[in-house]
Design an enzyme around this catalytic site. Structure first.
Site, PDB file in Angstrom:
ATOM      1  N   HIS A  63       0.797  -1.158   0.089  1.00 46.17           N
ATOM      2  CA  HIS A  63      -0.005   0.012  -0.014  1.00 46.17           C
ATOM      3  C   HIS A  63       0.818   1.118   0.076  1.00 46.17           C
ATOM      4  O   HIS A  63       2.308   1.133   0.019  1.00 46.17           O
ATOM      5  CB  HIS A  63      -0.864  -0.062   1.351  1.00 46.17           C
ATOM      6  CG  HIS A  63      -0.440   0.143   2.528  1.00 46.17           C
ATOM      7  ND1 HIS A  63       0.540  -0.841   3.003  1.00 46.17           N
ATOM      8  CD2 HIS A  63      -0.325   1.101   3.683  1.00 46.17           C
ATOM      9  CE1 HIS A  63       0.779  -0.623   4.275  1.00 46.17           C
ATOM     10  NE2 HIS A  63       0.433   0.573   4.676  1.00 46.17           N
ATOM     11  N   HIS A  65       1.180   3.850   1.966  1.00 50.49           N
ATOM     12  CA  HIS A  65       1.679   4.770   3.330  1.00 50.49           C
ATOM     13  C   HIS A  65       3.159   4.984   3.209  1.00 50.49           C
ATOM     14  O   HIS A  65       3.976   4.432   2.811  1.00 50.49           O
ATOM     15  CB  HIS A  65       1.345   3.742   4.594  1.00 50.49           C
ATOM     16  CG  HIS A  65       0.072   4.288   5.216  1.00 50.49           C
ATOM     17  ND1 HIS A  65      -0.609   3.371   6.181  1.00 50.49           N
ATOM     18  CD2 HIS A  65      -0.556   5.573   5.535  1.00 50.49           C
ATOM     19  CE1 HIS A  65      -1.661   4.243   6.771  1.00 50.49           C
ATOM     20  NE2 HIS A  65      -1.514   5.467   6.117  1.00 50.49           N
ATOM     21  N   ASP A  67       5.515   4.909   5.249  1.00 52.49           N
ATOM     22  CA  ASP A  67       6.494   3.933   5.749  1.00 52.49           C
ATOM     23  C   ASP A  67       6.964   2.622   4.982  1.00 52.49           C
ATOM     24  O   ASP A  67       7.681   1.723   5.116  1.00 52.49           O
ATOM     25  CB  ASP A  67       6.065   3.514   7.196  1.00 52.49           C
ATOM     26  CG  ASP A  67       4.852   3.004   7.456  1.00 52.49           C
ATOM     27  OD1 ASP A  67       4.092   3.553   6.734  1.00 52.49           O
ATOM     28  OD2 ASP A  67       4.774   1.848   8.023  1.00 52.49           O
ATOM     29  N   HIS A  68       6.423   2.632   3.705  1.00 49.89           N
ATOM     30  CA  HIS A  68       6.107   1.625   2.748  1.00 49.89           C
ATOM     31  C   HIS A  68       6.784   1.974   1.378  1.00 49.89           C
ATOM     32  O   HIS A  68       7.035   0.969   0.462  1.00 49.89           O
ATOM     33  CB  HIS A  68       4.801   0.706   2.532  1.00 49.89           C
ATOM     34  CG  HIS A  68       4.373   0.317   3.987  1.00 49.89           C
ATOM     35  ND1 HIS A  68       4.347  -1.161   4.453  1.00 49.89           N
ATOM     36  CD2 HIS A  68       3.865   0.903   5.002  1.00 49.89           C
ATOM     37  CE1 HIS A  68       4.023  -1.219   5.462  1.00 49.89           C
ATOM     38  NE2 HIS A  68       3.628  -0.173   6.029  1.00 49.89           N
ATOM     39  N   HIS A 158      -7.067  -2.337   5.822  1.00 45.22           N
ATOM     40  CA  HIS A 158      -6.437  -1.293   6.561  1.00 45.22           C
ATOM     41  C   HIS A 158      -6.941   0.058   6.281  1.00 45.22           C
ATOM     42  O   HIS A 158      -6.473   1.160   6.152  1.00 45.22           O
ATOM     43  CB  HIS A 158      -4.920  -1.168   5.764  1.00 45.22           C
ATOM     44  CG  HIS A 158      -3.987  -0.584   6.514  1.00 45.22           C
ATOM     45  ND1 HIS A 158      -3.629  -0.265   7.792  1.00 45.22           N
ATOM     46  CD2 HIS A 158      -3.057   0.337   5.845  1.00 45.22           C
ATOM     47  CE1 HIS A 158      -2.532   0.405   8.200  1.00 45.22           C
ATOM     48  NE2 HIS A 158      -2.319   0.661   6.822  1.00 45.22           N
ATOM     49  N   ASP A 181      -0.161  -4.126   5.920  1.00 40.31           N
ATOM     50  CA  ASP A 181      -0.839  -3.405   7.238  1.00 40.31           C
ATOM     51  C   ASP A 181      -2.379  -3.898   7.380  1.00 40.31           C
ATOM     52  O   ASP A 181      -2.992  -3.437   6.197  1.00 40.31           O
ATOM     53  CB  ASP A 181      -0.670  -1.977   7.236  1.00 40.31           C
ATOM     54  CG  ASP A 181       0.742  -1.552   7.469  1.00 40.31           C
ATOM     55  OD1 ASP A 181       1.766  -2.418   7.784  1.00 40.31           O
ATOM     56  OD2 ASP A 181       1.132  -0.289   7.640  1.00 40.31           O
ATOM     57  N   HIS A 256       7.066  -4.906  11.385  1.00 41.78           N
ATOM     58  CA  HIS A 256       6.374  -3.716  11.309  1.00 41.78           C
ATOM     59  C   HIS A 256       5.618  -3.373  12.938  1.00 41.78           C
ATOM     60  O   HIS A 256       4.466  -3.335  13.394  1.00 41.78           O
ATOM     61  CB  HIS A 256       5.050  -3.755  10.725  1.00 41.78           C
ATOM     62  CG  HIS A 256       4.429  -2.466  10.349  1.00 41.78           C
ATOM     63  ND1 HIS A 256       3.604  -1.795  11.128  1.00 41.78           N
ATOM     64  CD2 HIS A 256       4.596  -1.794   9.250  1.00 41.78           C
ATOM     65  CE1 HIS A 256       3.158  -0.541  10.320  1.00 41.78           C
ATOM     66  NE2 HIS A 256       3.678  -0.769   9.345  1.00 41.78           N
TER      67      HIS A 256
HETATM   68 ZN   LIG Z   1       3.020   0.605   7.893  1.00 36.42          ZN
HETATM   69 ZN   LIG Z   2      -0.058   1.361   6.431  1.00 35.03          ZN
END
Ligand SMILES: [Zn+2]
Ligand SMILES: [Zn+2]
Length: 295
Positions: A63, A65, A67-68, A158, A181, A256
């Site tokens: 996805h 986000h 942090d990815h 998510h 996530d 994570h």
């Molecule tokens: Zn994440």
């Molecule tokens: Zn996420």
């Protein structure tokens, strides 16, 4: 030689941590290497793991986000200057094209400078990618075959991030399932049925509550409020154990981690407390740069 090799590059989240980078996992099998997610610090972790960006057969985003995804620019640049001479295949949910093009746009001046400076030594295609925005359903279905590795995607929950994927990676009869996530959902249980390894995210509410109280007492109401909100779209450790038990997975690796507890010390035991009462298999709390052989 094992059928699959898994390297956890980043085992953290968006929360600042000196030890845990954003999401990133490398899977190698049959001479092919792919990357799943590319969060902050992942391009640097690849150097530490001695995995060459230029050799990646594909990048898969669960996805979009931050942090990815946010180390994708450095992944592109290290791949190109490391000798890549073909567009990098990228797979992800709707929105992936816009995200990739944004990183490419940010690098446009740099690509121009380097081509002017190094000339024919560098591939003129620069940081080109071959983007595949794919659709997924609750049941895992194949979205890509890269060398001997087959990748299937399934929808996880998510929300409000939608769509968000989990991935099932198969090679030579061995499988690894990545939760992405998500909260606990049936699609994850079904995709993980009988898999060799489940790599699952986890959010420990009790440990997080301590940090939230500390933030409130230090007057940081905004950070405390954001962390309270985050509880609604992640999965607590005991529910991770329920998923692993219901799916009958052979091994469980937790990544994570929220909060991003230190890689050693008492909080690791606290993080997984009660899980082994529910799931009888091996449970590992991953650290950045951990490597596992599968099969
Ligand atoms: Zn994440
Ligand atoms: Zn996420």
């Amino acid at each position: 030689m094992s059928a699959l090799e898994l390297t956890l590059l980043g085992t953290g989240s968006p929360l600042p941590s000196a030890e845990r980078c954003g999401g990133g996992q490398v899977v190698s099998g049959g001479g092919t290497t792919i990357l799943i997610d590319c969060g902050w610090g992942v391009a640097r972790r690849m150097q530490q793991a001695r995995i060459a960006s230029a050799q990646l057969g594909g990048v898969f985003f669960t996805h979009l986000h931050s942090d990815h995804i946010t180390d994708f620019a450095d992944l592109l640049m290290t791949g190109w200057t490391g000798g890549r001479t073909a567009p990098l295949p990228v797979y992800g949910p709707e929105g992936t094209r816009e995200t990739v093009e944004g990183f490419q746009q940010a690098l446009r001046a740099d690509v121009r400078y380097r081509l002017a400076h190094h000339g024919e030594k560098l591939w003129p295609g620069g940081v080109a990618c071959e983007v595949h925005e794919v659709e997924a359903t609750d049941d895992a279905r194949p979205i890509a075959t890269v060398g001997d590795i087959e990748v299937s995607a399934f929808l996880v929950d998510h929300r409000p991030v939608w769509p968000a994927f989990g991935f099932k990676v198969a090679c030579a009869g061995r499988t690894i399932v990545f939760s992405g996530d998500t909260v606990k959902c049936d699609a994850l249980v079904r995709a993980a049925k009988g898999t060799d390894v489940l790599v699952c995210e986890a959010f420990n509410f009790e440990l997080m509550d301590r940090r939230i109280e500390w933030l409130k007492s230090s007057g940081n109401q905004l950070a405390a409020g954001l962390m309270i909100d985050a509880k609604t779209y992640h999965i607590p450790p005991k529910e991770v154990a329920e998923v692993a038990a219901a799916a009958g997975v052979k091994r469980l690796i937790i990544t994570h981690l929220i909060p991003p507890i230190p890689a050693s010390g008492d909080e690791i035991k606290e993080f997984v407390a009660g899980m082994s009462d529910i799931y009888g298999g091996e449970i590992t709390v991953a650290s950045d740069l951990d490597r596992y052989e599968v099969g």
